[in-house]
Design a protein around this motif. Structure first.
Motif, PDB file in Angstrom:
ATOM      1  N   TYR A  77       4.308  -8.656   2.296  1.00 58.83           N
ATOM      2  CA  TYR A  77       3.961 -10.248   2.722  1.00 58.83           C
ATOM      3  C   TYR A  77       2.623 -10.525   2.267  1.00 58.83           C
ATOM      4  N   ASN A  78       2.537 -11.589   1.651  1.00 63.17           N
ATOM      5  CA  ASN A  78       1.185 -12.003   1.156  1.00 63.17           C
ATOM      6  C   ASN A  78       0.992 -13.672   1.532  1.00 63.17           C
ATOM      7  N   ARG A  79       0.152 -14.245   0.911  1.00 64.82           N
ATOM      8  CA  ARG A  79      -0.131 -15.645   1.217  1.00 64.82           C
ATOM      9  C   ARG A  79       1.169 -16.672   0.432  1.00 64.82           C
ATOM     10  N   SER A  80       1.536 -16.002  -0.675  1.00 69.71           N
ATOM     11  CA  SER A  80       2.630 -16.537  -1.445  1.00 69.71           C
ATOM     12  C   SER A  80       4.111 -16.443  -1.171  1.00 69.71           C
ATOM     13  N   GLY A  81       4.331 -15.440  -0.109  1.00 68.48           N
ATOM     14  CA  GLY A  81       5.251 -15.392   0.293  1.00 68.48           C
ATOM     15  C   GLY A  81       5.736 -13.676   0.518  1.00 68.48           C
ATOM     16  N   VAL A  82       7.142 -13.544   0.464  1.00 69.28           N
ATOM     17  CA  VAL A  82       7.682 -12.023   0.780  1.00 69.28           C
ATOM     18  C   VAL A  82       8.113 -11.656  -0.472  1.00 69.28           C
ATOM     19  N   PHE A  83       7.783 -10.392  -0.694  1.00 64.51           N
ATOM     20  CA  PHE A  83       8.533  -9.734  -2.016  1.00 64.51           C
ATOM     21  C   PHE A  83       8.934  -8.134  -1.537  1.00 64.51           C
ATOM     22  N   GLU A  84      10.097  -7.812  -2.242  1.00 62.15           N
ATOM     23  CA  GLU A  84      10.605  -6.488  -1.981  1.00 62.15           C
ATOM     24  C   GLU A  84      10.452  -5.849  -3.280  1.00 62.15           C
ATOM     25  N   LYS A  85       9.717  -4.613  -3.194  1.00 66.26           N
ATOM     26  CA  LYS A  85       9.582  -3.925  -4.145  1.00 66.26           C
ATOM     27  C   LYS A  85      10.294  -2.456  -3.907  1.00 66.26           C
ATOM     28  N   GLY A  86      10.317  -1.814  -5.173  1.00 64.56           N
ATOM     29  CA  GLY A  86      11.008  -0.340  -5.283  1.00 64.56           C
ATOM     30  C   GLY A  86      10.120   0.692  -4.605  1.00 64.56           C
ATOM     31  N   ALA A  87      10.036   1.721  -5.331  1.00 65.84           N
ATOM     32  CA  ALA A  87       9.351   2.879  -4.831  1.00 65.84           C
ATOM     33  C   ALA A  87       7.883   2.628  -4.809  1.00 65.84           C
ATOM     34  N   ALA A  88       7.279   3.178  -4.012  1.00 70.66           N
ATOM     35  CA  ALA A  88       5.716   2.890  -3.625  1.00 70.66           C
ATOM     36  C   ALA A  88       5.207   4.025  -2.844  1.00 70.66           C
ATOM     37  N   THR A  89       3.885   4.225  -2.953  1.00 67.21           N
ATOM     38  CA  THR A  89       3.125   5.081  -2.272  1.00 67.21           C
ATOM     39  C   THR A  89       1.909   4.372  -1.580  1.00 67.21           C
ATOM     40  N   LEU A  90       1.941   4.604  -0.315  1.00 64.47           N
ATOM     41  CA  LEU A  90       0.899   3.987   0.602  1.00 64.47           C
ATOM     42  C   LEU A  90      -0.255   4.868   1.143  1.00 64.47           C
ATOM     43  N   TYR A  91      -1.580   4.838   1.389  1.00 62.77           N
ATOM     44  CA  TYR A  91      -2.347   5.805   2.099  1.00 62.77           C
ATOM     45  C   TYR A  91      -2.803   5.059   3.218  1.00 62.77           C
ATOM     46  N   ALA A  92      -2.625   5.852   4.600  1.00 63.53           N
ATOM     47  CA  ALA A  92      -3.234   5.279   5.684  1.00 63.53           C
ATOM     48  C   ALA A  92      -3.741   6.200   6.423  1.00 63.53           C
ATOM     49  N   SER A  93      -4.727   5.771   7.167  1.00 63.26           N
ATOM     50  CA  SER A  93      -5.731   6.548   7.828  1.00 63.26           C
ATOM     51  C   SER A  93      -5.254   6.330   9.179  1.00 63.26           C
ATOM     52  N   LEU A  94      -4.411   7.551   9.781  1.00 65.90           N
ATOM     53  CA  LEU A  94      -3.770   7.355  11.070  1.00 65.90           C
ATOM     54  C   LEU A  94      -4.281   8.542  12.010  1.00 65.90           C
ATOM     55  N   SER A  95      -4.601   7.922  13.255  1.00 67.49           N
ATOM     56  CA  SER A  95      -4.917   9.141  14.271  1.00 67.49           C
ATOM     57  C   SER A  95      -4.063  10.299  14.383  1.00 67.49           C
ATOM     58  N   GLU A  96      -4.332  11.055  14.994  1.00 70.18           N
ATOM     59  CA  GLU A  96      -3.448  12.458  15.210  1.00 70.18           C
ATOM     60  C   GLU A  96      -1.946  12.077  16.079  1.00 70.18           C
ATOM     61  N   SER A  97      -2.387  11.304  17.204  1.00 70.18           N
ATOM     62  CA  SER A  97      -1.471  10.850  18.021  1.00 70.18           C
ATOM     63  C   SER A  97      -0.540   9.899  17.511  1.00 70.18           C
TER      64      SER A  97
END
Length: 117
Positions: A77-97
Motif C-alpha cells: 500500500y502506498n499513496r498511489s494505491g494498492v499493488f500485489e507483488k510476487g516473491a519478496a524479501t523484507l527485513y524487520a527489526s523485531l523484539s524477541e517476544s
C-alpha cells in the motif's frame, strides 16, 4: 508523529503491535504487517516461506533483532494505491517476544487441517 498508510481491514485478530525505529509492526492471527511512513507491506501467513534471524556476525552488533522474511506474495500500500507483488524479501527489526509470537502463529497457520491429507 508518524502517519502510516492504513489497510482497510485485518484478516485476523490483532495480537500485537510494536513500533521500532519509526517502523510499525502488526501481527494478527493470520498476517504480518510492516508499516513505514510512505508504504505498508501486508503479508498473509500462507504466503510466508521463511522467517530467518540474521546472524550478528554478518552485520553490526545492533542488528541483533533483525529478521529476514521471505514471501511468495506481498501486498504493498502506498499513496498511489494498492499493488500485489510476487516473491519478496523484507527485513524487520523485531523484539524477541514479538518474534516468538510471530513464529507461533506462523507455525499454526502452516499445520495441516484435520480434514486434509
Amino acid at each position: 508523529m508518524n502517519r502510516f498508510i492504513q489497510i482497510k481491514s485485518l484478516a485476523g485478530e490483532l495480537k500485537r503491535t510494536e513500533i521500532r525505529r519509526g517502523i510499525s509492526y502488526k501481527l494478527t492471527t493470520k498476517e504480518f504487517i510492516l508499516q513505514r511512513e510512505d508504504q505498508t507491506y501486508h503479508i498473509l501467513f500462507e504466503d510466508i516461506l521463511g522467517l530467518i534471524q540474521r546472524d550478528t556476525a554478518d552485520g553490526r552488533p545492533d542488528d541483533k533483532g533483525t529478521h529476514k522474511i521471505i514471501t511468495n506474495k506481498i501486498r504493498v500500500y502506498n499513496r498511489s494505491g494498492v499493488f500485489e507483488k510476487g516473491a519478496a524479501t523484507l527485513y524487520a527489526s523485531l523484539s524477541e517476544s514479538f518474534c516468538r509470537l510471530f513464529l507461533d502463529y506462523l507455525e499454526r497457520s502452516h499445520l495441516p487441517t484435520s480434514g486434509s491429507q
